[in-house]
Design a protein around this motif. Structure first.
Motif, PDB file in Angstrom:
ATOM      1  N   LEU A  67       0.681  -1.193   0.147  1.00 10.27           N
ATOM      2  CA  LEU A  67       0.118  -0.144   0.045  1.00 10.27           C
ATOM      3  C   LEU A  67       0.937   1.199   0.015  1.00 10.27           C
ATOM      4  N   GLY A  68       1.946   1.151  -0.325  1.00  8.87           N
ATOM      5  CA  GLY A  68       3.214   2.330  -0.008  1.00  8.87           C
ATOM      6  C   GLY A  68       3.076   3.363   1.849  1.00  8.87           C
ATOM      7  N   ALA A  69       2.909   4.677   1.071  1.00 12.88           N
ATOM      8  CA  ALA A  69       3.616   5.432   2.286  1.00 12.88           C
ATOM      9  C   ALA A  69       2.370   5.204   2.925  1.00 12.88           C
ATOM     10  N   VAL A  70       1.264   5.142   2.634  1.00 14.70           N
ATOM     11  CA  VAL A  70      -1.042   4.973   2.808  1.00 14.70           C
ATOM     12  C   VAL A  70      -0.282   3.422   4.629  1.00 14.70           C
ATOM     13  N   GLY A  71       0.727   2.235   3.784  1.00 11.11           N
ATOM     14  CA  GLY A  71       0.476   1.529   4.184  1.00 11.11           C
ATOM     15  C   GLY A  71       0.610   1.270   5.955  1.00 11.11           C
ATOM     16  N   SER A  72       2.385   2.118   5.510  1.00 13.35           N
ATOM     17  CA  SER A  72       3.101   2.544   6.947  1.00 13.35           C
ATOM     18  C   SER A  72       2.545   3.424   7.942  1.00 13.35           C
ATOM     19  N   GLY A  73       1.254   3.972   7.442  1.00 10.38           N
ATOM     20  CA  GLY A  73       0.349   4.390   8.509  1.00 10.38           C
ATOM     21  C   GLY A  73      -0.600   4.340   9.144  1.00 10.38           C
ATOM     22  N   MET A  74      -0.618   2.969   8.657  1.00  8.02           N
ATOM     23  CA  MET A  74      -2.348   2.348   9.238  1.00  8.02           C
ATOM     24  C   MET A  74      -2.168   2.208  10.425  1.00  8.02           C
ATOM     25  N   SER A  75      -2.941   1.951  11.849  1.00  9.63           N
ATOM     26  CA  SER A  75      -2.737   1.257  12.641  1.00  9.63           C
ATOM     27  C   SER A  75      -2.284  -0.570  13.225  1.00  9.63           C
ATOM     28  N   LEU A  76      -1.533  -0.583  13.278  1.00  8.46           N
ATOM     29  CA  LEU A  76      -1.612  -2.605  13.371  1.00  8.46           C
ATOM     30  C   LEU A  76      -1.046  -2.248  15.181  1.00  8.46           C
ATOM     31  N   ASP A  77      -2.129  -3.279  15.467  1.00 11.94           N
ATOM     32  CA  ASP A  77      -1.613  -3.566  17.069  1.00 11.94           C
ATOM     33  C   ASP A  77      -1.473  -4.497  17.609  1.00 11.94           C
ATOM     34  N   ILE A  78      -0.800  -5.498  18.010  1.00  4.62           N
ATOM     35  CA  ILE A  78      -0.441  -6.883  18.248  1.00  4.62           C
ATOM     36  C   ILE A  78      -0.784  -6.925  19.627  1.00  4.62           C
ATOM     37  N   LEU A  79      -2.012  -7.736  19.783  1.00  5.09           N
ATOM     38  CA  LEU A  79      -3.332  -7.551  20.988  1.00  5.09           C
ATOM     39  C   LEU A  79      -2.223  -9.511  22.054  1.00  5.09           C
ATOM     40  N   SER A  80      -1.641  -9.887  21.413  1.00  6.42           N
ATOM     41  CA  SER A  80      -0.865 -11.369  21.694  1.00  6.42           C
ATOM     42  C   SER A  80      -1.181 -12.442  20.984  1.00  6.42           C
ATOM     43  N   TYR A  81       0.835 -12.637  21.146  1.00  9.89           N
ATOM     44  CA  TYR A  81       1.838 -13.075  20.730  1.00  9.89           C
ATOM     45  C   TYR A  81       2.616 -14.461  21.339  1.00  9.89           C
ATOM     46  N   THR A  82       2.314 -15.723  19.892  1.00  8.43           N
ATOM     47  CA  THR A  82       2.739 -16.252  20.269  1.00  8.43           C
ATOM     48  C   THR A  82       3.256 -17.456  19.314  1.00  8.43           C
ATOM     49  N   ALA A  83       5.038 -17.421  19.339  1.00 15.50           N
ATOM     50  CA  ALA A  83       4.969 -17.742  17.581  1.00 15.50           C
ATOM     51  C   ALA A  83       4.763 -19.213  17.037  1.00 15.50           C
ATOM     52  N   PRO A  84       4.540 -18.846  16.087  1.00 18.31           N
ATOM     53  CA  PRO A  84       3.943 -18.251  14.942  1.00 18.31           C
ATOM     54  C   PRO A  84       3.226 -17.214  14.642  1.00 18.31           C
ATOM     55  N   ARG A  85       1.990 -17.090  15.460  1.00 16.72           N
ATOM     56  CA  ARG A  85       1.246 -16.534  15.891  1.00 16.72           C
ATOM     57  C   ARG A  85       0.604 -15.019  16.743  1.00 16.72           C
ATOM     58  N   ALA A  86      -0.072 -14.864  15.744  1.00 16.79           N
ATOM     59  CA  ALA A  86      -0.741 -13.128  16.842  1.00 16.79           C
ATOM     60  C   ALA A  86      -2.584 -13.018  16.319  1.00 16.79           C
ATOM     61  N   ILE A  87      -2.752 -12.380  17.767  1.00 13.79           N
ATOM     62  CA  ILE A  87      -3.991 -11.680  17.408  1.00 13.79           C
ATOM     63  C   ILE A  87      -4.167 -10.421  16.876  1.00 13.79           C
ATOM     64  N   VAL A  88      -4.081 -10.545  16.073  1.00 12.93           N
ATOM     65  CA  VAL A  88      -3.966  -8.314  15.602  1.00 12.93           C
ATOM     66  C   VAL A  88      -5.004  -7.619  15.576  1.00 12.93           C
ATOM     67  N   ARG A  89      -4.931  -6.262  15.668  1.00  6.80           N
ATOM     68  CA  ARG A  89      -6.029  -5.047  16.475  1.00  6.80           C
ATOM     69  C   ARG A  89      -6.297  -4.229  14.715  1.00  6.80           C
ATOM     70  N   VAL A  90      -7.163  -4.157  13.901  1.00  7.68           N
ATOM     71  CA  VAL A  90      -6.701  -2.753  12.872  1.00  7.68           C
ATOM     72  C   VAL A  90      -8.205  -2.093  12.711  1.00  7.68           C
ATOM     73  N   PRO A  91      -8.163  -0.650  12.147  1.00 10.41           N
ATOM     74  CA  PRO A  91      -9.402  -0.672  12.282  1.00 10.41           C
ATOM     75  C   PRO A  91     -10.146  -1.343  10.892  1.00 10.41           C
ATOM     76  N   TYR A  92     -11.599  -1.034  11.624  1.00 16.93           N
ATOM     77  CA  TYR A  92     -12.300  -1.935  10.618  1.00 16.93           C
ATOM     78  C   TYR A  92     -12.718  -1.249   9.461  1.00 16.93           C
ATOM     79  N   CYS A  93     -12.109  -0.338   9.174  1.00 21.27           N
ATOM     80  CA  CYS A  93     -12.289   0.393   8.022  1.00 21.27           C
ATOM     81  C   CYS A  93     -11.394   0.481   7.045  1.00 21.27           C
ATOM     82  N   LYS A  94     -10.480  -0.204   7.283  1.00 16.40           N
ATOM     83  CA  LYS A  94      -8.655  -0.531   6.266  1.00 16.40           C
ATOM     84  C   LYS A  94      -9.182  -1.902   6.428  1.00 16.40           C
ATOM     85  N   TYR A  95      -9.625  -2.652   7.377  1.00 23.26           N
ATOM     86  CA  TYR A  95      -9.430  -4.146   7.163  1.00 23.26           C
ATOM     87  C   TYR A  95      -9.174  -5.008   5.636  1.00 23.26           C
ATOM     88  N   LYS A  96      -9.402  -4.610   4.938  1.00 29.48           N
ATOM     89  CA  LYS A  96      -9.938  -5.397   3.539  1.00 29.48           C
ATOM     90  C   LYS A  96      -8.673  -5.528   3.013  1.00 29.48           C
TER      91      LYS A  96
END
Length: 137
Positions: A67-96
Motif C-alpha cells: 500500500l506504499g506510504a499509506v500502508g506505513s501509517g495504518m494502525s496495527l496492534d498486536i494483542l497477543s503473540y505466541t510464535a508463529p501466531r498473533a492476534i492483530v487489531r486493525v481499524p474496521y474501515c481498513k481491514y480489507k
C-alpha cells in the motif's frame, strides 16, 4: 379506522405514541485477525526466533510493500503473540486492504528465508478470533 370501498382495504391512523423507532448500531471500530507467519523452508516459523516486535515490523513492511506510504501509517496492534501466531487489531474501515496486503505479499526474513503471512481467522469481534468452536473437535 376507515374502509376504502373501492379497494377493499383498511386504513388505520397510527397515533404518535404508538409509532416505533429504529436504532442503527454503528460499525465496529476494529477488526481482529489471527495471523500466522509461514516460511518457505519449514512451514510454520516456530523454530525461527521472531519476537513480537520483529513480527510487527514484518507486518508493517508488508503493508508498505503493498500500500506504499499509506500502508506505513495504518494502525496495527498486536494483542497477543505466541510464535508463529498473533492476534492483530486493525481499524474496521481498513481491514480489507490490510487482509489483502498480508495474504498476497511474500517477503524475506533476516536469515534470508522467504516468508508470508496467512490469515487463520478474521472477525469484527475479539472473541470470534480467540475462541473457535471448530478447534475443539
Amino acid at each position: 379506522m376507515d374502509i376504502d370501498e373501492a379497494h377493499q382495504t383498511i386504513k388505520t391512523a397510527i397515533a404518535p405514541a404508538e409509532a416505533t423507532f429504529k436504532t442503527t448500531i454503528s460499525k465496529q471500530p476494529f477488526y481482529y485477525f489471527a495471523v500466522e507467519l509461514i516460511t518457505s523452508s519449514s512451514g510454520p516459523a516456530s523454530e525461527i526466533d521472531i519476537d513480537a516486535q520483529k513480527f510487527h515490523s514484518y507486518m508493517t513492511a508488508v503493508l508498505v510493500q503493498w500500500l506504499g506510504a499509506v500502508g506505513s501509517g495504518m494502525s496495527l496492534d498486536i494483542l497477543s503473540y505466541t510464535a508463529p501466531r498473533a492476534i492483530v487489531r486493525v481499524p474496521y474501515c481498513k481491514y480489507k486492504g490490510i487482509w489483502q496486503a498480508m495474504t498476497v505479499n511474500s517477503f524475506k526474513l533476516m536469515n534470508g528465508a522467504t516468508a508470508r503471512f496467512s490469515v487463520v481467522r478474521g472477525s469484527a469481534f475479539y472473541m470470534g478470533v480467540v475462541a473457535s468452536s471448530r478447534s475443539m473437535f
